[in-house]
Write a protein that holds these residues in place. Structure first.
Motif, PDB file in Angstrom:
ATOM      1  N   UNK A 189     127.020  62.493  22.289  1.00 13.53           N
ATOM      2  CA  UNK A 189     127.968  63.419  22.895  1.00 13.53           C
ATOM      3  C   UNK A 189     127.821  63.369  24.411  1.00 13.53           C
ATOM      4  N   UNK A 190     128.948  63.242  25.094  1.00 17.13           N
ATOM      5  CA  UNK A 190     128.983  63.240  26.556  1.00 17.13           C
ATOM      6  C   UNK A 190     129.822  64.403  27.053  1.00 17.13           C
ATOM      7  N   UNK A 191     129.495  64.885  28.260  1.00 15.46           N
ATOM      8  CA  UNK A 191     130.256  65.949  28.895  1.00 15.46           C
ATOM      9  C   UNK A 191     130.958  65.379  30.117  1.00 15.46           C
ATOM     10  N   UNK A 192     132.205  65.766  30.303  1.00 18.91           N
ATOM     11  CA  UNK A 192     132.967  65.365  31.477  1.00 18.91           C
ATOM     12  C   UNK A 192     133.897  66.510  31.858  1.00 18.91           C
ATOM     13  N   UNK A 193     133.692  67.054  33.040  1.00 17.85           N
ATOM     14  CA  UNK A 193     134.523  68.155  33.549  1.00 17.85           C
ATOM     15  C   UNK A 193     134.624  69.329  32.573  1.00 17.85           C
ATOM     16  N   UNK A 194     133.500  69.676  31.979  1.00 17.24           N
ATOM     17  CA  UNK A 194     133.468  70.818  31.079  1.00 17.24           C
ATOM     18  C   UNK A 194     133.986  70.553  29.678  1.00 17.24           C
ATOM     19  N   UNK A 195     134.351  69.320  29.393  1.00 14.35           N
ATOM     20  CA  UNK A 195     134.805  68.949  28.042  1.00 14.35           C
ATOM     21  C   UNK A 195     133.754  68.043  27.413  1.00 14.35           C
ATOM     22  N   UNK A 196     133.639  68.124  26.095  1.00 14.89           N
ATOM     23  CA  UNK A 196     132.631  67.364  25.369  1.00 14.89           C
ATOM     24  C   UNK A 196     133.297  66.363  24.430  1.00 14.89           C
ATOM     25  N   UNK A 197     132.738  65.151  24.420  1.00 13.41           N
ATOM     26  CA  UNK A 197     133.281  64.054  23.623  1.00 13.41           C
ATOM     27  C   UNK A 197     132.164  63.489  22.757  1.00 13.41           C
ATOM     28  N   UNK A 198     132.410  63.391  21.456  1.00 16.28           N
ATOM     29  CA  UNK A 198     131.410  62.889  20.519  1.00 16.28           C
ATOM     30  C   UNK A 198     131.854  61.535  19.981  1.00 16.28           C
ATOM     31  N   UNK A 199     130.895  60.610  19.935  1.00 15.64           N
ATOM     32  CA  UNK A 199     131.148  59.252  19.464  1.00 15.64           C
ATOM     33  C   UNK A 199     130.130  58.904  18.392  1.00 15.64           C
ATOM     34  N   UNK A 200     130.581  58.207  17.364  1.00 11.31           N
ATOM     35  CA  UNK A 200     129.684  57.690  16.331  1.00 11.31           C
ATOM     36  C   UNK A 200     129.421  56.218  16.651  1.00 11.31           C
ATOM     37  N   UNK A 201     128.200  55.921  17.087  1.00 13.17           N
ATOM     38  CA  UNK A 201     127.826  54.571  17.510  1.00 13.17           C
ATOM     39  C   UNK A 201     127.199  53.830  16.332  1.00 13.17           C
ATOM     40  N   UNK A 202     127.927  52.849  15.779  1.00 11.17           N
ATOM     41  CA  UNK A 202     127.413  52.047  14.663  1.00 11.17           C
ATOM     42  C   UNK A 202     126.408  51.039  15.205  1.00 11.17           C
ATOM     43  N   UNK A 203     125.221  51.009  14.608  1.00  9.40           N
ATOM     44  CA  UNK A 203     124.221  50.032  15.045  1.00  9.40           C
ATOM     45  C   UNK A 203     123.833  49.063  13.942  1.00  9.40           C
ATOM     46  N   UNK A 204     124.302  49.315  12.722  1.00 14.81           N
ATOM     47  CA  UNK A 204     124.074  48.365  11.637  1.00 14.81           C
ATOM     48  C   UNK A 204     125.175  48.544  10.598  1.00 14.81           C
ATOM     49  N   UNK A 205     125.798  47.433  10.207  1.00 14.21           N
ATOM     50  CA  UNK A 205     126.866  47.452   9.208  1.00 14.21           C
ATOM     51  C   UNK A 205     126.510  46.406   8.160  1.00 14.21           C
TER      52      UNK A 205
END
Length: 100
Positions: free
Chosen positions: A72-88
């Motif tokens: 999860x990252x914050x930018x200008x008071x908004x939060x963004x969540x990413x699902x980072x695949x590291x093994x498939x």
């Protein structure tokens, strides 16, 4: 974290140049599970070799197990969540009781 499901869509490759001048690539893909609720996941792979491996070894319709981290990252008071695949990993096909 880990989920099992079917790859339902590969989204368009995204490319760019960072503020430091380095090129980057990322690919998003969707996996749908058999769960009744919350059954669609959008994963990201980042980096040229990871994107190449995703597209070389996986395709829409493949049953896979995805290991991932949540970021999860914050930018200008908004939060963004990413699902980072590291093994498939492709799930092995089930052999029926007659052996074929």
């Amino acid at each position: 974290m880990e989920i099992k499901g079917k790859i339902t869509k590969m989204l368009e490759l995204q490319e760019g140049v960072s503020a430091s001048g380095k090129s980057w690539k990322k690919q998003l893909f969707l996996v749908q599970t058999q769960e009744q609720f919350n059954n669609l996941y959008c994963f990201e792979v980042f980096g040229e070799s990871q994107v190449e491996n995703l597209n070389k070894f996986n395709k829409v319709g493949d049953e896979v197990t995805v290991s991932f981290n949540v970021k999860t990252n914050e930018s200008n008071g908004r939060y963004y969540t990413t699902l980072i695949a590291w093994n498939i990993v492709k799930d092995k096909e089930v052999v029926n009781s007659q052996g074929y």
